[in-house]
Scaffold this active site. Structure first.
Site, PDB file in Angstrom:
ATOM      1  N   LEU A  60       0.190  -7.152   9.205  1.00 26.93           N
ATOM      2  CA  LEU A  60       0.420  -7.183   7.767  1.00 26.93           C
ATOM      3  C   LEU A  60       0.458  -5.733   7.283  1.00 26.93           C
ATOM      4  CD1 LEU A  60      -2.015  -9.971   6.467  1.00 26.93           C
ATOM      5  CD2 LEU A  60       0.464 -10.149   6.745  1.00 26.93           C
ATOM      6  N   ASP A  61       1.212  -5.475   6.217  1.00 26.44           N
ATOM      7  CA  ASP A  61       1.211  -4.145   5.614  1.00 26.44           C
ATOM      8  C   ASP A  61      -0.206  -3.743   5.217  1.00 26.44           C
ATOM      9  OD1 ASP A  61       3.955  -4.090   5.809  1.00 26.44           O
ATOM     10  OD2 ASP A  61       4.308  -4.549   3.692  1.00 26.44           O
ATOM     11  N   ARG A  62      -0.457  -2.455   5.177  1.00 24.26           N
ATOM     12  CA  ARG A  62      -1.779  -1.929   4.831  1.00 24.26           C
ATOM     13  C   ARG A  62      -2.328  -2.544   3.546  1.00 24.26           C
ATOM     14  NH1 ARG A  62      -2.856   4.126   2.594  1.00 24.26           N
ATOM     15  NH2 ARG A  62      -2.092   3.083   0.714  1.00 24.26           N
ATOM     16  N   THR A  64      -1.369  -5.291   1.931  1.00 26.41           N
ATOM     17  CA  THR A  64      -1.322  -6.751   1.838  1.00 26.41           C
ATOM     18  C   THR A  64      -2.608  -7.316   2.420  1.00 26.41           C
ATOM     19  OG1 THR A  64       1.078  -6.704   2.113  1.00 26.41           O
ATOM     20  CG2 THR A  64      -0.019  -8.812   2.477  1.00 26.41           C
ATOM     21  N   ARG A 161       8.472  -7.421  -0.605  1.00 20.91           N
ATOM     22  CA  ARG A 161       8.422  -6.384  -1.633  1.00 20.91           C
ATOM     23  C   ARG A 161       9.830  -5.972  -2.062  1.00 20.91           C
ATOM     24  NH1 ARG A 161       3.895  -2.699   1.427  1.00 20.91           N
ATOM     25  NH2 ARG A 161       4.127  -1.336  -0.392  1.00 20.91           N
TER      26      ARG A 161
END
Length: 214
Positions: A60-62, A64, A161
């Protein structure tokens, strides 16, 4: 990119058995180490401190938060990896986005590629982008923001996003995309709420959820 000050929350375990470990990743923590010692702290390192056999399956993105699954055996890692690769998993995110969304549901089908001069930003590109599709559905709509359910059909970097920005409704708190007004939120308002997958031991479809923090 802002300075890296990851939260120090204790590990939030959603599920644990002989093949699977699912945790609720906090916003602001990298999934895997970044470049250099200042970016060494991450979820996989914290998980392996308590569960040394844990193996990475996805990221997962940092910024998120939400459900992440780790394999506890090479067999489970292969099994889960193929499910993600073949798009057999079902991922559901919840987001708060800027503005009032008039339509109640839809699908974004716009190809995405890295914006090389401004990486890690991504951008829409119909010539060289990779196919990306996101289903969306309004949960609650207000005059200045809307809560939506997002179901990605593909797994491109920053897909949700970029797609919400393309609709004119950037996710609140997104440091890369949007406007000064939409970026004023205290965190990225994007949460991996639900993950459905086939259990590596027997193949039964199993559902895991992480409580929405906003």
């Amino acid at each position: 990119m802002t300075a890296y000050n990851p939260p120090m929350d204790p590990l939030d375990v959603i599920h644990l058995d002989h093949e699977l470990l699912l945790v609720n990743k906090p916003s602001g923590l990298l999934s895997v180490p970044g470049r250099g010692p200042l970016l060494a702290d991450c979820l996989i390192t914290r998980v392996q401190a308590d569960y040394p056999a844990a193996l990475l399956v996805h990221r997962l993105d940092r910024d998120t938060s939400g459900v992440m699954v780790f394999a506890l055996s090479p067999h489970a890692q292969r099994h889960l990896g193929l499910q993600f690769e073949k798009r057999q998993t079902q991922k559901t995110y919840v987001a708060r986005v800027w503005g009032h969304m008039v339509e109640q549901s839809g699908t974004v089908d716009l190809p995405i590629i890295v914006d090389w001069p401004n990486r890690p930003r991504q951008m829409i590109c119909h010539e060289t982008g990779r196919a990306a599709q996101t289903d969306w559905q309004v949960i609650k709509s207000g005059p200045q923001e809307t809560r939506v359910k997002l179901s990605p059909k593909t797994g491109r970097s920053h897909q949700l996003r970029v797609h919400m920005l393309a609709l004119g409704h950037p996710i609140l708190g997104d440091p890369f995309y949007g406007t000064p007004e939409s970026q004023a939120a205290p965190r990225l308002m994007l949460h991996s709420h639900r993950l459905r997958l086939r259990h590596p031991d027997g193949g039964e479809m199993t559902d895991f959820r992480a409580k929405i923090p906003f």
